[in-house]
Motif scaffolding. Structure first.
Motif, mmCIF file in Angstrom:
data_model
loop_
_atom_site.group_PDB
_atom_site.id
_atom_site.type_symbol
_atom_site.label_atom_id
_atom_site.label_comp_id
_atom_site.label_asym_id
_atom_site.label_seq_id
_atom_site.Cartn_x
_atom_site.Cartn_y
_atom_site.Cartn_z
ATOM 1 N N LEU A 289 0.817 -1.203 0.000
ATOM 2 C CA LEU A 289 0.000 0.000 0.000
ATOM 3 C C LEU A 289 0.855 1.259 0.000
ATOM 4 O O LEU A 289 0.468 2.278 -0.580
ATOM 5 N N HIS B 53 1.691 1.820 -3.561
ATOM 6 C CA HIS B 53 0.533 2.369 -4.262
ATOM 7 C C HIS B 53 0.419 3.865 -4.027
ATOM 8 O O HIS B 53 0.194 4.651 -4.957
ATOM 9 N N THR C 72 -12.426 4.389 1.558
ATOM 10 C CA THR C 72 -11.078 3.971 1.195
ATOM 11 C C THR C 72 -10.196 5.183 0.860
ATOM 12 O O THR C 72 -10.662 6.130 0.229
ATOM 13 N N GLU D 157 -6.015 4.418 -3.476
ATOM 14 C CA GLU D 157 -6.400 3.073 -3.897
ATOM 15 C C GLU D 157 -7.159 3.129 -5.225
ATOM 16 O O GLU D 157 -8.020 3.983 -5.434
#
Length: 277
Positions: free
Chosen positions: A14, A17, A175, A179
């Motif tokens: 993550l 990302h 979220t 993402e």
């Protein structure tokens, strides 16, 4: 970094990302509305929660979470028999219009049946069906999962009423912007109906377990169970309850309308972390 302080560790994937999203100047995806359900049951000491680990190929794969998923268009297309707060009251609790609230509640009940084999419905507003693990129920569950039928049609065909009163609104999470797949997720808690049992039926999970919230948090801290902030904080919140009746009392005063979005702090440092500040 602790749950109590509102700071959470971040899986390495993550972090990558988030750094790529920032470097490319990407535009955040529009979150899809979703619902998830913490199924709870009494245990010898306290109570347990049902958790699933998403298969690696899915969004948030490899993470332990609760049964749930996105609101489907069919959740708003037809109206099943309904028990509990009406859609307008649900809208007030969830912070949306009544029809949107109806869809979210239908999605929560549908997803927990599809992913855990638990049906929050009964032949009248005061009862709940018993064991739904037989072949005929399983065939109906698969039809729902494959979208060969919709939830209201399934309930109506069996003369069942959706027990919306068995779902207790808990919180709402969105979220983070980095993402690729984002969700605006409403969290509910529900007690496992008497006579029913969870079943490892969904192809979206590769492991399931019943576990006490405190033990789930301990195993997460030890690196045994990987979870994201919404799951960790929700577990900590229900773990603070003395018993299931206390969970219900806490749910009555919860803000399930104001969204919470975790944000990454210290992204350029050695140990980035999620914060809710």
């Amino acid at each position: 970094m602790t749950i109590d302080s509102g700071s959470f560790p971040v899986p390495a994937a993550l972090v990558e990302h988030a750094r790529r999203f920032r470097a490319e100047g990407s535009t955040p995806a529009v979150p899809r509305v979703a619902a998830t359900v913490l199924l709870l049951r009494p245990a010898a000491v306290g109570f347990e929660v049902y958790m699933i680990r998403r298969v690696a190929a899915m969004a948030f794969g490899g993470m332990y979470a609760f049964p749930g998923g996105g609101v489907d268009p069919s959740d708003a297309q037809a109206h099943p028999g309904w028990a509990g707060p009406d859609p307008q009251e649900w809208g007030g609790r969830l912070g949306v219009a009544s029809e949107a609230a109806r869809s979210v509640v239908c999605a929560a009940a549908r997803e927990v049946f599809e992913e855990a084999g638990v049906l929050l419905a009964g032949p009248d507003p005061a009862t709940v069906v018993g064991d739904v693990s037989g072949d005929d129920w399983e065939a109906a569950r698969v039809d729902l999962e494959k979208r060969r039928t919709h939830f209201a049609e399934f309930l109506t065909g069996r003369g069942l009423t959706l027990r919306s009163d068995l779902l207790l609104p808990w919180s709402r999470w969105i979220t983070p912007e980095f993402e690729a797949r984002r969700f605006d997720t409403y969290f509910f808690v529900a007690l496992l109906p008497e006579g029913q049992r969870t079943r490892d039926v969904s192809g979206e999970a590769d492991h399931t377990l019943w576990i006490s919230p405190a033990d789930a948090l301990r195993r997460s801290a030890a690196g045994e169970l990987t979870m994201l902030p919404p799951t960790l904080l929700t577990l900590a919140q229900v773990a603070a309850a003395g018993d299931l009746a206390d969970v219900a009392r806490l749910a009555a005063d919860r803000d399930a309308a104001t969204p919470i979005t975790p944000r990454l702090a210290d992204l350029d440092g050695d140990t980035p972390y999620f914060t809710l500040d």
